[in-house]
Design a protein around this motif. Structure first.
Motif, PDB file in Angstrom:
ATOM      1  N   SER A  98       0.814  -0.848  -0.277  1.00  0.00           N
ATOM      2  CA  SER A  98       0.262   0.028  -0.002  1.00  0.00           C
ATOM      3  C   SER A  98       0.909   1.295  -0.037  1.00  0.00           C
ATOM      4  CB  SER A  98      -1.017   0.021   1.348  1.00  0.00           C
ATOM      5  OG  SER A  98      -0.181  -0.110   2.581  1.00  0.00           O
ATOM      6  N   ASP A  99       0.453   2.403  -0.405  1.00  0.00           N
ATOM      7  CA  ASP A  99       1.032   3.431  -0.562  1.00  0.00           C
ATOM      8  C   ASP A  99       1.405   4.134   0.905  1.00  0.00           C
ATOM      9  OD1 ASP A  99       0.606   3.622  -3.121  1.00  0.00           O
ATOM     10  OD2 ASP A  99      -0.659   5.464  -3.268  1.00  0.00           O
ATOM     11  N   LYS A 100       0.404   3.675   1.939  1.00  0.00           N
ATOM     12  CA  LYS A 100       0.845   3.961   3.200  1.00  0.00           C
ATOM     13  C   LYS A 100       1.996   3.316   3.951  1.00  0.00           C
ATOM     14  CE  LYS A 100      -1.077   3.039   7.911  1.00  0.00           C
ATOM     15  NZ  LYS A 100      -2.153   2.328   8.513  1.00  0.00           N
ATOM     16  N   LEU A 101       2.019   1.904   3.423  1.00  0.00           N
ATOM     17  CA  LEU A 101       3.222   1.181   3.882  1.00  0.00           C
ATOM     18  C   LEU A 101       4.412   1.673   3.415  1.00  0.00           C
ATOM     19  CD1 LEU A 101       4.388  -1.296   5.675  1.00  0.00           C
ATOM     20  CD2 LEU A 101       3.803  -2.946   3.335  1.00  0.00           C
ATOM     21  N   ILE A 102       4.416   2.069   2.024  1.00  0.00           N
ATOM     22  CA  ILE A 102       5.667   2.508   1.477  1.00  0.00           C
ATOM     23  C   ILE A 102       6.449   3.773   1.972  1.00  0.00           C
ATOM     24  CG2 ILE A 102       6.595   3.385  -0.755  1.00  0.00           C
ATOM     25  CD1 ILE A 102       4.995   1.299  -2.377  1.00  0.00           C
ATOM     26  N   MET A 103       5.287   4.564   2.299  1.00  0.00           N
ATOM     27  CA  MET A 103       5.673   5.854   2.805  1.00  0.00           C
ATOM     28  C   MET A 103       6.067   5.803   4.119  1.00  0.00           C
ATOM     29  SD  MET A 103       5.494   8.038   0.330  1.00  0.00           S
ATOM     30  CE  MET A 103       6.234   9.438   1.156  1.00  0.00           C
ATOM     31  N   SER A 104       5.666   5.016   4.938  1.00  0.00           N
ATOM     32  CA  SER A 104       5.799   4.550   6.338  1.00  0.00           C
ATOM     33  C   SER A 104       7.373   4.183   6.253  1.00  0.00           C
ATOM     34  CB  SER A 104       4.916   3.694   7.049  1.00  0.00           C
ATOM     35  OG  SER A 104       3.907   4.044   7.223  1.00  0.00           O
ATOM     36  N   MET A 105       7.649   3.092   5.222  1.00  0.00           N
ATOM     37  CA  MET A 105       9.047   2.623   5.520  1.00  0.00           C
ATOM     38  C   MET A 105      10.006   3.645   5.026  1.00  0.00           C
ATOM     39  SD  MET A 105      11.324   0.237   5.640  1.00  0.00           S
ATOM     40  CE  MET A 105      10.260  -1.294   5.748  1.00  0.00           C
ATOM     41  N   ILE A 106       9.918   4.704   4.161  1.00  0.00           N
ATOM     42  CA  ILE A 106      10.630   5.928   3.999  1.00  0.00           C
ATOM     43  C   ILE A 106      10.791   6.712   5.055  1.00  0.00           C
ATOM     44  CG2 ILE A 106      10.799   8.006   2.479  1.00  0.00           C
ATOM     45  CD1 ILE A 106       9.476   6.547   0.396  1.00  0.00           C
ATOM     46  N   ASN A 107       9.649   6.755   6.041  1.00  0.00           N
ATOM     47  CA  ASN A 107       9.641   7.475   7.140  1.00  0.00           C
ATOM     48  C   ASN A 107      10.709   7.063   8.401  1.00  0.00           C
ATOM     49  OD1 ASN A 107       8.750   9.895   8.494  1.00  0.00           O
ATOM     50  ND2 ASN A 107       7.195   8.576   9.719  1.00  0.00           N
ATOM     51  N   VAL A 108      10.597   5.519   8.216  1.00  0.00           N
ATOM     52  CA  VAL A 108      11.723   4.771   9.143  1.00  0.00           C
ATOM     53  C   VAL A 108      12.986   5.131   8.539  1.00  0.00           C
ATOM     54  CG1 VAL A 108      12.339   2.530   9.874  1.00  0.00           C
ATOM     55  CG2 VAL A 108       9.873   3.211   9.860  1.00  0.00           C
ATOM     56  N   LEU A 109      13.155   4.966   7.355  1.00  0.00           N
ATOM     57  CA  LEU A 109      14.513   4.956   6.586  1.00  0.00           C
ATOM     58  C   LEU A 109      15.066   6.451   6.996  1.00  0.00           C
ATOM     59  CD1 LEU A 109      14.188   3.324   3.362  1.00  0.00           C
ATOM     60  CD2 LEU A 109      15.510   2.495   5.019  1.00  0.00           C
ATOM     61  N   ASN A 110      14.095   7.425   6.723  1.00  0.00           N
ATOM     62  CA  ASN A 110      14.655   8.890   7.570  1.00  0.00           C
ATOM     63  C   ASN A 110      15.340   9.090   8.807  1.00  0.00           C
ATOM     64  OD1 ASN A 110      14.078   9.895   4.741  1.00  0.00           O
ATOM     65  ND2 ASN A 110      12.038  10.397   5.182  1.00  0.00           N
ATOM     66  N   SER A 111      14.569   8.383   9.666  1.00  0.00           N
ATOM     67  CA  SER A 111      14.841   8.507  10.984  1.00  0.00           C
ATOM     68  C   SER A 111      16.069   7.811  11.394  1.00  0.00           C
ATOM     69  CB  SER A 111      13.800   7.661  11.957  1.00  0.00           C
ATOM     70  OG  SER A 111      12.526   8.591  11.787  1.00  0.00           O
ATOM     71  N   VAL A 112      16.294   6.625  10.652  1.00  0.00           N
ATOM     72  CA  VAL A 112      17.532   5.614  10.579  1.00  0.00           C
ATOM     73  C   VAL A 112      18.651   6.447  10.328  1.00  0.00           C
ATOM     74  CG1 VAL A 112      18.510   3.643   9.881  1.00  0.00           C
ATOM     75  CG2 VAL A 112      16.435   3.460  10.831  1.00  0.00           C
ATOM     76  N   ASP A 113      18.327   7.244   9.219  1.00  0.00           N
ATOM     77  CA  ASP A 113      19.593   7.845   8.423  1.00  0.00           C
ATOM     78  C   ASP A 113      19.999   9.120   9.284  1.00  0.00           C
ATOM     79  OD1 ASP A 113      21.387   8.354   6.416  1.00  0.00           O
ATOM     80  OD2 ASP A 113      20.040   9.441   5.155  1.00  0.00           O
ATOM     81  N   ILE A 114      19.092   9.779   9.950  1.00  0.00           N
ATOM     82  CA  ILE A 114      19.311  10.950  10.959  1.00  0.00           C
ATOM     83  C   ILE A 114      20.388  10.358  12.211  1.00  0.00           C
ATOM     84  CG2 ILE A 114      18.391  12.721  12.434  1.00  0.00           C
ATOM     85  CD1 ILE A 114      16.200  13.012  10.446  1.00  0.00           C
ATOM     86  N   LEU A 115      19.649   9.102  12.632  1.00  0.00           N
ATOM     87  CA  LEU A 115      20.086   8.541  13.616  1.00  0.00           C
ATOM     88  C   LEU A 115      21.601   8.132  13.496  1.00  0.00           C
ATOM     89  CD1 LEU A 115      20.086   7.418  16.737  1.00  0.00           C
ATOM     90  CD2 LEU A 115      19.234   5.396  15.471  1.00  0.00           C
ATOM     91  N   LEU A 116      21.971   7.348  12.587  1.00  0.00           N
ATOM     92  CA  LEU A 116      23.377   7.096  12.409  1.00  0.00           C
ATOM     93  C   LEU A 116      24.224   7.785  11.839  1.00  0.00           C
ATOM     94  CD1 LEU A 116      22.400   3.409  11.016  1.00  0.00           C
ATOM     95  CD2 LEU A 116      22.796   4.071  13.410  1.00  0.00           C
ATOM     96  N   ILE A 117      23.682   8.854  10.881  1.00  0.00           N
ATOM     97  CA  ILE A 117      24.541  10.009  10.661  1.00  0.00           C
ATOM     98  C   ILE A 117      25.182  10.984  11.873  1.00  0.00           C
ATOM     99  CG2 ILE A 117      24.930  12.396   9.303  1.00  0.00           C
ATOM    100  CD1 ILE A 117      25.350  10.128   7.427  1.00  0.00           C
TER     101      ILE A 117
END
Length: 340
Positions: free
Chosen positions: A266-285
């Motif tokens: 679903s579009d919701k699941l795809i955008m939710s995964m991108i939201n998680v990837l953004n959080s992970v990127d900010i955390l690990l950078i």
């Protein structure tokens, strides 16, 4: 007005904000993992990977059920999360078999980091035991994924470096320099962070490519392609840093996206995964920024965090606008209560 007497318990240690936040966040992450693993496993043909994928799916399902039990025992609302409606098993394979292994590897690598952080914030011992068990199983699954990736020749080891001959101490402030003039060689911590940031961004690029390929909504497709570009820019930057150090760059992983244009999620699941990837990127950078001792790296990481935060804000706004973002539990609004 009469109120029903609450049930008497042997002890009544309610959740603090840390237990609520930890369980609530993990519930969503494991829900996404179940959706992805269910779809990947449905199309998986590699008999060597199937048992590992089945084990990973079972672990995520059990974690979700355990969190539900915690919430039910506390009369706490169970989040809506994700369901079978967010996965289309009739969609053709979007990702090749080896991506399933990459997904299990990355999911558990990030899980070890997340569970360790979450566990360290908990004071209720039953919740602490749960997160300790999550750390244990994630570590085991990570090891199994690495072992299988090595066997299949698809695991790119971190760069080697020569051992020092003796213990040395920093002799001059120029150890921190790097923007102008001669730059000292990367130290072990800096090199490690650069390598794993490249690896993680390759993973993101593969996902973003697949998502963009099947996304019909033009607005969302453009957002996804923008995120893919941000990850590609990070890969290019970090590889150029390695090349400057005569360490060679990390080669791209093999293409793992099929030619399918039918969305399995679903579009919701795809955008939710991108939201998680953004959080992970900010955390690990941010983690990389905290251990770097070269000014040029500090400047690069600071810019990356700014760029990702701007992008994350835009994806967040879209999810809010489309009513896809479930609100984390809020503290009581005392001012509003006093006004009523």
């Amino acid at each position: 007005m009469s109120f029903q007497k609450p049930q008497v318990k042997p002890t009544n240690i309610e959740f603090s904000c840390t237990e609520i936040g930890g369980l609530w966040g993990i519930y969503f992450q494991e829900g996404m993992a179940v959706c992805f693993l269910t779809y990947l496993l449905h199309h998986l043909q590699d008999g060597q990977i199937v048992p590992l994928a089945e084990e990973a799916l079972k672990i995520s399902q059990e974690r979700i059920e355990k969190i539900k039990q915690f919430f039910l025992a506390e009369n706490f609302p169970i989040p809506a999360g994700f369901s079978e409606g967010d996965v289309n098993l009739a969609a053709p394979p979007l990702l090749h078999d080896t991506f399933t292994l990459s997904f299990i590897y990355m999911m558990n690598r990030l899980g070890m980091i997340n569970y360790a952080f979450t566990a360290s914030n908990n004071a209720r011992l039953d919740v602490l035991d749960f997160f300790n068990e999550c750390m244990h199983t994630s570590t085991e699954m990570f090891g199994k994924a690495v072992r299988m990736m090595l066997e299949k020749g698809i695991y790119d080891r971190p760069p080697k470096m020569n051992y020092p001959n003796k213990i040395e101490y920093v002799q001059k402030v120029s150890f921190l320099d790097g923007i102008i003039g001669m730059k000292r060689p990367l130290n072990a911590l800096e090199l490690s962070e650069i390598f794993f940031n490249i690896e993680r961004n390759y993973f993101s690029v593969i996902l973003m490519l697949g998502f963009a390929q099947v996304m019909e909504d033009k607005t969302l497709k453009n957002v996804i392609l923008r995120g893919k570009k941000i990850s590609e820019q990070q890969i290019e930057l970090f590889n150029s840093l390695l090349m400057d150090e005569e360490l060679l760059g990390t080669v791209p992983v093999s293409m793992e996206v099929t030619a399918s244009t039918v969305s399995p999620f679903s579009d919701k699941l795809i955008m939710s995964m991108i939201n998680v990837l953004n959080s992970v990127d900010i955390l690990l950078i941010s983690r990389a920024l905290s251990v770097t001792m070269r000014a040029d790296l500090t400047a690069h990481y600071t810019k990356i965090i700014t760029d990702v935060m701007v992008y994350a804000k835009d994806t967040y706004d879209i999810m809010v606008e489309r009513k896809w973002l479930e609100q984390p539990p809020l503290t009581t609004d005392r001012n509003q209560l006093m006004k009523s």
